[in-house]
Write an enzyme that holds these catalytic residues in place. Structure first.
Site, mmCIF file in Angstrom:
data_model
loop_
_atom_site.group_PDB
_atom_site.id
_atom_site.type_symbol
_atom_site.label_atom_id
_atom_site.label_comp_id
_atom_site.label_asym_id
_atom_site.label_seq_id
_atom_site.Cartn_x
_atom_site.Cartn_y
_atom_site.Cartn_z
ATOM 1 N N ASP A 1 0.866 -1.172 0.000
ATOM 2 C CA ASP A 1 0.000 0.000 0.000
ATOM 3 C C ASP A 1 0.904 1.224 0.000
ATOM 4 O OD1 ASP A 1 -1.752 2.090 0.433
ATOM 5 O OD2 ASP A 1 -2.823 1.127 2.086
ATOM 6 N N ASN B 1 4.038 4.261 -10.576
ATOM 7 C CA ASN B 1 2.863 4.267 -11.436
ATOM 8 C C ASN B 1 1.545 4.303 -10.660
ATOM 9 O OD1 ASN B 1 1.220 3.526 -13.937
ATOM 10 N ND2 ASN B 1 0.905 1.714 -12.654
ATOM 11 N N TYR C 1 -7.069 15.734 -8.729
ATOM 12 C CA TYR C 1 -6.146 14.970 -9.570
ATOM 13 C C TYR C 1 -5.102 15.891 -10.201
ATOM 14 C CZ TYR C 1 -4.575 11.559 -13.061
ATOM 15 O OH TYR C 1 -3.818 10.722 -13.820
#
Length: 254
Positions: A64, A91, A159
């Site tokens: 995690d 990523n 984002y």
């Protein structure tokens, strides 16, 4: 990879699906021993089985990236098993619903920032530390940015903010890594077709409020771009690369 070949080790986070899986596969094809990190062990283990059947080397380490202890355990495992790390592809990332900022629960903002920013920081920190002390010293860190590191879509403030932060981290690591032969790159991806982005083929909100279908690009082109950056000597670097669907609304967006 033959026994006479030098050991090359790569880490891919978010390796269970999409871009991460595609990158992990091309890195294994190129002879890397690939450490597969992600929250879901099942797709990681499936990829290990595929690699083993092909005579390739992969190690699944459920991780995690939001959790410092989990990331520390990941890099302790890499050091114990392989003793070094040559390439880290940061990523792992998530998105948030495309809704006005005042409607987004704070918990979703925190989860996104903890994944997209703190997660990249923690993994870059672990990679930098291992690359700095290993012999021979050095390595390459590649961060998955986004078109949104430069230009937002409507209702994507969380984002977009996270990817702007990744861009700043990339530039800082590229500077700070010089002394230790550590190169850092960012690949900004636009409209790669994955399980998460397939919804975009049905229409995406544009800056003028209209909904429009946008062209997509095969994820293999992203994987090939990462492969190219990873294959460079450490004396050369691609600081930023954009891989996108040619006709997507980025140049001239708005």
């Amino acid at each position: 990879m033959t026994n006479s070949s030098p050991l090359k080790v790569a880490l891919v986070t978010g390796a269970g699906s999409g871009i991460g899986r595609a990158v992990a596969q091309v890195m294994m094809e190129d002879g890397y021993s690939v450490v597969l990190a992600g929250r879901r062990p099942e797709p990681l283990n499936e990829l290990v089985e595929i690699a083993t059947a092909a005579g390739q080397n992969a190690l699944a380490v459920p991780t995690d990236v939001r959790d410092p202890a989990s990331v520390d355990a990941l890099f302790a495992t890499i050091e114990e098993v392989y003793g070094r790390l040559d390439v880290a592809f940061n990523n792992a990332g998530i998105n948030a619903p495309a809704i006005p900022i005042d409607e987004l629960p704070v918990e979703q903002w925190l989860n996104l920032i903890n994944t997209n920013v703190t997660g990249v920081y923690l993994c870059a920190r672990g990679a930098f530390g291992l690359m700095r002390k290993q012999s021979p010293q050095g390595g390459r860190i590649i961060n998955n940015g986004s078109i949104s590191a430069h230009t937002p879509r409507p209702f994507t403030a969380p984002y977009t903010a996270s990817k702007h932060a990744v861009l700043g981290l990339t530039k800082s690591l590229a500077l700070d890594g010089r002394e230790y032969n550590i190169a850092c790159s960012q690949i900004d991806i636009g409209n790669a077709l994955t399980e998460l982005s397939v919804r975009m083929t049905k229409g995406v909100r544009q800056a003028n409020g209209q909904i429009a279908v946008e062209p997509m690009v095969d994820v293999k082109h992203v994987a090939d771009a990462v492969r190219y950056i990873a294959g460079l000597p450490l004396s050369a670097n691609v600081l930023n690369m954009t891989v996108m669907a040619t006709n997507m609304p980025f140049v001239g967006r708005g």
